[in-house]
Write an enzyme that holds these catalytic residues in place. Structure first.
Site, short mmCIF file in Angstrom:
data_model
loop_
_atom_site.label_atom_id
_atom_site.label_comp_id
_atom_site.label_asym_id
_atom_site.label_seq_id
_atom_site.Cartn_x
_atom_site.Cartn_y
_atom_site.Cartn_z
N PHE A 122 17.97 21.84 57.76
CA PHE A 122 18.03 22.45 56.43
C PHE A 122 16.65 23.03 56.12
O PHE A 122 15.71 22.29 55.83
CB PHE A 122 18.43 21.39 55.40
N GLY A 126 6.36 24.39 48.83
CA GLY A 126 7.19 23.20 48.89
C GLY A 126 8.66 23.56 48.81
O GLY A 126 9.13 24.49 49.48
N TRP A 160 7.97 21.07 57.50
CA TRP A 160 8.49 19.72 57.27
C TRP A 160 10.00 19.65 57.53
O TRP A 160 10.72 18.91 56.85
CB TRP A 160 8.19 19.21 55.86
N ARG A 165 7.86 -19.45 58.03
CA ARG A 165 6.40 -19.46 57.91
C ARG A 165 5.96 -20.63 57.03
O ARG A 165 6.48 -20.81 55.92
CB ARG A 165 5.93 -18.14 57.29
N ILE A 184 4.09 -10.26 51.18
CA ILE A 184 4.64 -11.53 51.64
C ILE A 184 4.26 -11.81 53.08
O ILE A 184 3.96 -12.95 53.46
CB ILE A 184 6.18 -11.54 51.47
N GLU A 214 13.79 15.21 48.63
CA GLU A 214 15.01 15.45 47.85
C GLU A 214 14.79 15.20 46.36
O GLU A 214 15.63 14.63 45.68
CB GLU A 214 16.16 14.57 48.36
#
Length: 386
Positions: free
Chosen positions: A129, A137, A162, A270, A340, A366
């Site tokens: 696309f 942009g 891109w 852990r 974490i 998008e």
């Protein structure tokens, strides 16, 4: 292990015909174990792309007569969620391919459908696309790519950047200015004058095989035009970008799910001081936030999909809302996942770093988070004024 974010609610968690079970198994066995490797190599292997075609996942929304399975948009959203849980780069391929294939199905001529849809359905031919440009942009009003009418059809000049799947796509849906308005053209990637340069070293969705595509005096026939000249902005772009936004929203739910799975697994084994991380209250708060955010995001995506299946125009705003919530929630969950995991969260040995980078991409593509905020707020003011 997959920790359920939600049970079936109003059809949102249903699994028609076991499709989602099959996709989930595919993700667990053939995508998730290799996502880190693909991320490091910045490309997807050809055998994976072939395998997606064998499973009928490139364009299952197409009617059976066109090579699809007649899959509903609600179910397709769940499929893209599962793929996004395993690897956002794979989901990105499906996103842009869906946008191109749907455009041909919805707006193409009979000749265009006959020529392109059978190969797009199987993945023998992949679509890209081509809207975004280096200096403007995704702002179509500032696009610099131009198509000029000639006796034989059109000549296209410009540059796109891109482009997801641009390195391997065989069919380019190129948006160009024609006499001041936006038009869309189907351009085979091997057309003389098309120059494709890989883009590497990006932060997220690193295996999505981005490309810069330059078009220099590219000649296409009149049969390359999708719809009338100057028609694309109000029709093709609106519809295709809505589907892209929907796919990214659903893929963001997948990222959320992956963050939850990774954190539950990590904190369950852990240890810190005399106990496991899972026993700490602050850890449990972060896990709870992921569960709640994920359930909300999935239900918002389900609503957008339901409205699409009903051909309800309200799906456009529902998709904006779903993408806004899902992408920002995924970024928050991925940030918590890195936290974490501590130092391990910065390592390729754990998925947290990749999920963090991929989640950030979802906030940009998008429709950026800021654009979504403006759009959603504007709709709220319109609603009040009615």
């Amino acid at each position: 292990m997959t920790v359920p974010l939600t049970e079936a609610a109003g059809g949102a968690g249903a699994d028609p015909g076991g499709v989602l079970d099959d996709v989930r198994g595919f993700v667990e066995s053939e995508i998730a174990p290799h996502a880190e490797e693909w991320d490091q190599n910045e490309r997807l292997p050809p055998k994976l792309l072939t395998r997606i075609g064998e499973l009928g996942l490139w364009a299952p929304f197409l009617p059976a007569g066109l090579g699809g399975a007649g899959m509903t948009w609600a179910t397709l959203g769940r499929v893209h969620e599962e793929i996004g849980r395993g690897c956002s780069s794979v989901r990105s391929f499906l996103t842009v391919h869906t946008m191109v294939t749907w455009t041909v199905q919805r707006w193409g001529t009979d000749g265009q459908r006959e020529r392109w849809l059978p190969r797009l359905a199987t993945g023998e031919l992949l679509g890209a696309f081509c809207l975004t440009e280096p200096d403007s942009g995704s702002d179509a009003s500032a696009a610099g790519t131009v198509a000029e009418r000639v006796a034989s059809g059109w000549v296209i000049n410009g540059e796109k950047k891109w482009m997801t799947a641009g390195q391997v796509a065989g069919l380019l849906l190129v948006f160009c200015r024609t006499e001041g308005n936006m038009s869309a053209f189907l351009v085979p990637a091997d057309t003389p004058g098309v120059e494709i340069t890989p883009i590497t070293g990006v932060m997220g969705t690193r295996a999505s095989m981005l490309a810069r595509i330059v078009l220099r005096d590219v000649n296409v026939g009149p049969d390359a035009l999708v719809g009338p000249p100057g028609w694309a902005a109000a029709t093709v772009m609106t519809g295709a970008l809505d589907l892209g936004r929907y796919s990214v929203a659903c893929g963001s739910v997948g990222i959320l799910q992956a963050c939850l799975d990774a954190c539950v697994a990590y904190t369950s084994r852990r240890t810190v001081r005399d106990g496991r991380l899972s026993e700490l209250q602050l850890i449990r708060r972060k896990i709870s936030d992921m569960v709640v955010s994920g359930r909300a995001a999935r239900l918002l995506c389900a609503e957008a999909g339901r409205l699409k299946d009903a051909d309800d125009p309200a799906t456009i705003m529902a998709t904006w809302v779903a993408k806004y919530h899902a992408s920002t929630a995924a970024s928050a969950a991925a940030s918590d996942a890195v936290q974490i995991h501590g130092a391990n969260g910065f390592s390729a040995a754990y998925p947290a770093a990749r999920l963090y980078r991929d989640a950030k991409v979802a906030e940009v593509i998008e429709g950026s988070t800021e654009l979504q905020q403006l759009t959603i707020a504007e709709e709220a003011y319109r609603e009040v004024a009615r």
